[in-house]
Design a protein around this motif. Structure first.
Motif, PDB file in Angstrom:
ATOM      1  N   ILE A 126      38.378  -8.412  41.085  1.00 49.41           N
ATOM      2  CA  ILE A 126      37.193  -6.694  40.586  1.00 49.41           C
ATOM      3  C   ILE A 126      36.139  -7.717  40.770  1.00 49.41           C
ATOM      4  O   ILE A 126      35.358  -7.917  39.323  1.00 49.41           O
ATOM      5  CB  ILE A 126      37.859  -5.992  40.068  1.00 49.41           C
ATOM      6  CG1 ILE A 126      39.542  -6.553  40.348  1.00 49.41           C
ATOM      7  CG2 ILE A 126      38.116  -4.802  39.656  1.00 49.41           C
ATOM      8  CD1 ILE A 126      39.715  -5.809  41.320  1.00 49.41           C
ATOM      9  N   GLY A 127      35.166  -6.994  40.583  1.00 53.78           N
ATOM     10  CA  GLY A 127      34.010  -6.853  41.046  1.00 53.78           C
ATOM     11  C   GLY A 127      33.009  -7.948  41.138  1.00 53.78           C
ATOM     12  O   GLY A 127      31.737  -8.624  41.109  1.00 53.78           O
ATOM     13  N   SER A 128      33.839  -8.198  42.413  1.00 54.05           N
ATOM     14  CA  SER A 128      33.013  -9.553  43.299  1.00 54.05           C
ATOM     15  C   SER A 128      32.644  -8.819  44.742  1.00 54.05           C
ATOM     16  O   SER A 128      32.228 -10.565  45.857  1.00 54.05           O
ATOM     17  CB  SER A 128      34.394 -10.417  43.734  1.00 54.05           C
ATOM     18  OG  SER A 128      35.298 -10.278  44.545  1.00 54.05           O
ATOM     19  N   ASP A 129      32.534  -8.048  45.002  1.00 49.07           N
ATOM     20  CA  ASP A 129      32.826  -7.732  46.118  1.00 49.07           C
ATOM     21  C   ASP A 129      33.327  -8.396  46.914  1.00 49.07           C
ATOM     22  O   ASP A 129      32.803  -8.198  49.121  1.00 49.07           O
ATOM     23  CB  ASP A 129      31.392  -7.849  46.699  1.00 49.07           C
ATOM     24  CG  ASP A 129      30.583  -6.738  46.030  1.00 49.07           C
ATOM     25  OD1 ASP A 129      31.254  -5.388  45.711  1.00 49.07           O
ATOM     26  OD2 ASP A 129      29.167  -6.573  45.234  1.00 49.07           O
ATOM     27  N   ASP A 130      34.029  -8.662  47.533  1.00 50.26           N
ATOM     28  CA  ASP A 130      35.386  -9.228  48.140  1.00 50.26           C
ATOM     29  C   ASP A 130      35.815  -7.783  48.903  1.00 50.26           C
ATOM     30  O   ASP A 130      36.541  -7.681  48.056  1.00 50.26           O
ATOM     31  CB  ASP A 130      36.022 -10.704  47.391  1.00 50.26           C
ATOM     32  CG  ASP A 130      37.037 -11.269  48.539  1.00 50.26           C
ATOM     33  OD1 ASP A 130      36.877 -11.670  49.331  1.00 50.26           O
ATOM     34  OD2 ASP A 130      38.372 -11.643  47.729  1.00 50.26           O
ATOM     35  N   PRO A 131      35.967  -8.581  50.051  1.00 50.91           N
ATOM     36  CA  PRO A 131      35.936  -7.310  50.898  1.00 50.91           C
ATOM     37  C   PRO A 131      37.734  -6.859  50.196  1.00 50.91           C
ATOM     38  O   PRO A 131      38.236  -5.661  50.456  1.00 50.91           O
ATOM     39  CB  PRO A 131      36.152  -7.311  52.401  1.00 50.91           C
ATOM     40  CG  PRO A 131      35.080  -8.911  52.577  1.00 50.91           C
ATOM     41  CD  PRO A 131      35.183  -9.006  50.587  1.00 50.91           C
ATOM     42  N   PRO A 132      39.107  -8.185  50.192  1.00 46.70           N
ATOM     43  CA  PRO A 132      39.814  -7.642  49.993  1.00 46.70           C
ATOM     44  C   PRO A 132      39.601  -5.969  48.319  1.00 46.70           C
ATOM     45  O   PRO A 132      41.066  -5.337  48.107  1.00 46.70           O
ATOM     46  CB  PRO A 132      41.265  -8.522  49.983  1.00 46.70           C
ATOM     47  CG  PRO A 132      40.144  -9.148  49.372  1.00 46.70           C
ATOM     48  CD  PRO A 132      38.859  -9.482  50.407  1.00 46.70           C
ATOM     49  N   GLU A 133      39.252  -5.960  47.709  1.00 50.01           N
ATOM     50  CA  GLU A 133      38.945  -5.812  46.814  1.00 50.01           C
ATOM     51  C   GLU A 133      38.966  -4.498  46.556  1.00 50.01           C
ATOM     52  O   GLU A 133      39.190  -3.714  45.664  1.00 50.01           O
ATOM     53  CB  GLU A 133      36.934  -6.194  45.934  1.00 50.01           C
ATOM     54  CG  GLU A 133      37.789  -5.043  44.569  1.00 50.01           C
ATOM     55  CD  GLU A 133      35.919  -5.549  44.222  1.00 50.01           C
ATOM     56  OE1 GLU A 133      35.704  -5.255  42.827  1.00 50.01           O
ATOM     57  OE2 GLU A 133      35.022  -6.035  45.080  1.00 50.01           O
ATOM     58  N   GLN A 134      38.349  -3.854  47.920  1.00 44.85           N
ATOM     59  CA  GLN A 134      39.118  -2.306  48.020  1.00 44.85           C
ATOM     60  C   GLN A 134      39.951  -1.963  47.679  1.00 44.85           C
ATOM     61  O   GLN A 134      41.010  -1.027  47.664  1.00 44.85           O
ATOM     62  CB  GLN A 134      37.735  -1.778  48.536  1.00 44.85           C
ATOM     63  CG  GLN A 134      37.902   0.281  49.048  1.00 44.85           C
ATOM     64  CD  GLN A 134      37.539   0.721  47.877  1.00 44.85           C
ATOM     65  OE1 GLN A 134      36.366   0.049  46.796  1.00 44.85           O
ATOM     66  NE2 GLN A 134      37.886   1.733  46.844  1.00 44.85           N
ATOM     67  N   VAL A 135      40.616  -3.128  49.036  1.00 46.41           N
ATOM     68  CA  VAL A 135      42.636  -2.498  49.251  1.00 46.41           C
ATOM     69  C   VAL A 135      43.133  -2.589  47.357  1.00 46.41           C
ATOM     70  O   VAL A 135      43.818  -1.238  47.574  1.00 46.41           O
ATOM     71  CB  VAL A 135      42.465  -3.537  49.969  1.00 46.41           C
ATOM     72  CG1 VAL A 135      43.993  -3.309  50.676  1.00 46.41           C
ATOM     73  CG2 VAL A 135      41.930  -3.038  51.595  1.00 46.41           C
ATOM     74  N   LEU A 136      42.817  -3.823  47.035  1.00 42.15           N
ATOM     75  CA  LEU A 136      43.302  -3.686  45.706  1.00 42.15           C
ATOM     76  C   LEU A 136      43.449  -2.416  45.171  1.00 42.15           C
ATOM     77  O   LEU A 136      44.391  -2.197  44.196  1.00 42.15           O
ATOM     78  CB  LEU A 136      42.712  -5.328  45.475  1.00 42.15           C
ATOM     79  CG  LEU A 136      43.467  -5.477  44.017  1.00 42.15           C
ATOM     80  CD1 LEU A 136      45.266  -5.621  43.922  1.00 42.15           C
ATOM     81  CD2 LEU A 136      43.138  -6.499  43.606  1.00 42.15           C
ATOM     82  N   ILE A 137      41.918  -1.912  44.853  1.00 45.84           N
ATOM     83  CA  ILE A 137      42.231  -1.373  44.260  1.00 45.84           C
ATOM     84  C   ILE A 137      42.451   0.124  44.290  1.00 45.84           C
ATOM     85  O   ILE A 137      42.884   0.951  43.087  1.00 45.84           O
ATOM     86  CB  ILE A 137      40.567  -1.037  44.275  1.00 45.84           C
ATOM     87  CG1 ILE A 137      39.936  -2.153  43.097  1.00 45.84           C
ATOM     88  CG2 ILE A 137      39.915   1.015  43.117  1.00 45.84           C
ATOM     89  CD1 ILE A 137      38.009  -1.456  43.024  1.00 45.84           C
ATOM     90  N   GLU A 138      42.768   0.426  45.747  1.00 44.46           N
ATOM     91  CA  GLU A 138      42.753   2.069  46.314  1.00 44.46           C
ATOM     92  C   GLU A 138      44.911   1.239  46.004  1.00 44.46           C
ATOM     93  O   GLU A 138      45.795   2.632  45.755  1.00 44.46           O
ATOM     94  CB  GLU A 138      43.460   1.904  47.343  1.00 44.46           C
ATOM     95  CG  GLU A 138      41.789   2.135  48.298  1.00 44.46           C
ATOM     96  CD  GLU A 138      41.511   1.916  49.610  1.00 44.46           C
ATOM     97  OE1 GLU A 138      42.267   1.858  50.408  1.00 44.46           O
ATOM     98  OE2 GLU A 138      40.308   2.616  49.828  1.00 44.46           O
ATOM     99  N   LEU A 139      45.613   0.322  46.050  1.00 44.06           N
ATOM    100  CA  LEU A 139      47.197  -0.451  45.651  1.00 44.06           C
ATOM    101  C   LEU A 139      47.159   0.047  44.364  1.00 44.06           C
ATOM    102  O   LEU A 139      48.672   0.454  43.786  1.00 44.06           O
ATOM    103  CB  LEU A 139      46.753  -1.091  46.235  1.00 44.06           C
ATOM    104  CG  LEU A 139      47.152  -1.525  47.896  1.00 44.06           C
ATOM    105  CD1 LEU A 139      47.386  -2.575  48.827  1.00 44.06           C
ATOM    106  CD2 LEU A 139      48.424  -0.701  48.555  1.00 44.06           C
ATOM    107  N   HIS A 140      46.010  -0.536  43.760  1.00 42.29           N
ATOM    108  CA  HIS A 140      46.828  -0.433  42.467  1.00 42.29           C
ATOM    109  C   HIS A 140      45.787   0.003  41.361  1.00 42.29           C
ATOM    110  O   HIS A 140      44.725  -0.950  41.261  1.00 42.29           O
ATOM    111  CB  HIS A 140      46.422  -2.201  41.919  1.00 42.29           C
ATOM    112  CG  HIS A 140      47.596  -2.555  40.649  1.00 42.29           C
ATOM    113  ND1 HIS A 140      49.217  -3.034  40.488  1.00 42.29           N
ATOM    114  CD2 HIS A 140      46.946  -2.804  39.484  1.00 42.29           C
ATOM    115  CE1 HIS A 140      49.427  -2.848  39.287  1.00 42.29           C
ATOM    116  NE2 HIS A 140      48.391  -3.811  38.443  1.00 42.29           N
ATOM    117  N   PRO A 141      45.349   1.299  41.067  1.00 43.31           N
ATOM    118  CA  PRO A 141      44.122   1.349  40.573  1.00 43.31           C
ATOM    119  C   PRO A 141      44.429   1.029  39.044  1.00 43.31           C
ATOM    120  O   PRO A 141      45.334   0.457  38.942  1.00 43.31           O
ATOM    121  CB  PRO A 141      44.457   3.434  40.338  1.00 43.31           C
ATOM    122  CG  PRO A 141      45.337   3.252  41.386  1.00 43.31           C
ATOM    123  CD  PRO A 141      46.282   2.139  41.824  1.00 43.31           C
ATOM    124  N   ALA A 142      42.501   1.202  38.156  1.00 39.77           N
ATOM    125  CA  ALA A 142      42.874   0.607  36.883  1.00 39.77           C
ATOM    126  C   ALA A 142      43.502   0.847  35.999  1.00 39.77           C
ATOM    127  O   ALA A 142      44.256   0.437  34.953  1.00 39.77           O
ATOM    128  CB  ALA A 142      41.396   0.622  36.173  1.00 39.77           C
TER     129      ALA A 142
END
Length: 175
Positions: free
Chosen positions: A65-81
């Motif tokens: 998280i915070g790396s600007d790796d494209p799957p980061e947004q998908v992970l954030i949507e699937l798994h909120p903080a």
């Protein structure tokens, strides 16, 4: 095709292949999320340490998280903080497969994980552990007794299966 193993199938495979011959196994054919690797047991860690041609048989991947790796947004949507760490490895696997793992199939026995992965990745990108065991046997990586043991472990831990699936029992010679 590469298999992304959720923690359950990964743990079963680790129990069965411990101290077994794996020199014919293809490096990188099996993948696990960094979360799964970080929580690994001694048998699972031993599986992570196995090499073929100097490369790991089981590769790990992480989404930072915070790396600007494209799957980061998908992970954030699937798994909120605000979500607990349960299901994090599943969500990490699904997000990574969606962006980077075009040739990868997510393998899980958990119903919710399977439905989430099916919705996110689509048909043909989600599999039951039996699919992996059948593939590994076909590749010659699992001798019959290891294949049978994996199938029994999988069947015993899946409370929803009333019997061994026919496609598996046929290969086992019990169908």
């Amino acid at each position: 095709m590469r298999w992304i193993l959720d923690d359950g199938p990964f743990g079963h495979l680790a129990k069965v292949v411990e101290n077994e011959e794996t020199s014919r196994w293809q490096a990188g054919a099996l993948l696990v999320a960094g979360t799964t690797a970080a929580l690994s047991t001694p048998p699972s860690q031993a599986l992570l340490d196995l090499r073929s041609g100097g490369r790991p048989i089981v590769e790990t991947f992480e989404i930072r998280i915070g790396s600007d790796d494209p799957p980061e947004q998908v992970l954030i949507e699937l798994h909120p903080a605000t979500t607990s760490t349960s299901d994090l490895a599943e969500h990490e696997s699904i997000a990574w497969a969606q962006v980077h793992g075009i040739d990868a199939v997510f393998v899980c026995a958990d119903r919710r994980a399977a439905l989430t992965a099916l919705a996110e990745l689509g048909g043909g990108r989600v599999a039951h552990p039996f699919d992996v065991w059948l593939d590994l046997k076909e590749r010659g990586w699992l001798v019959p007794r290891l294949f049978e043991r994996l199938c029994q472990l999988t069947r015993n831990h899946d409370q929803g299966l009333p019997r061994m699936p026919k496609r598996v029992s046929d290969v086992l010679g019990t169908g």
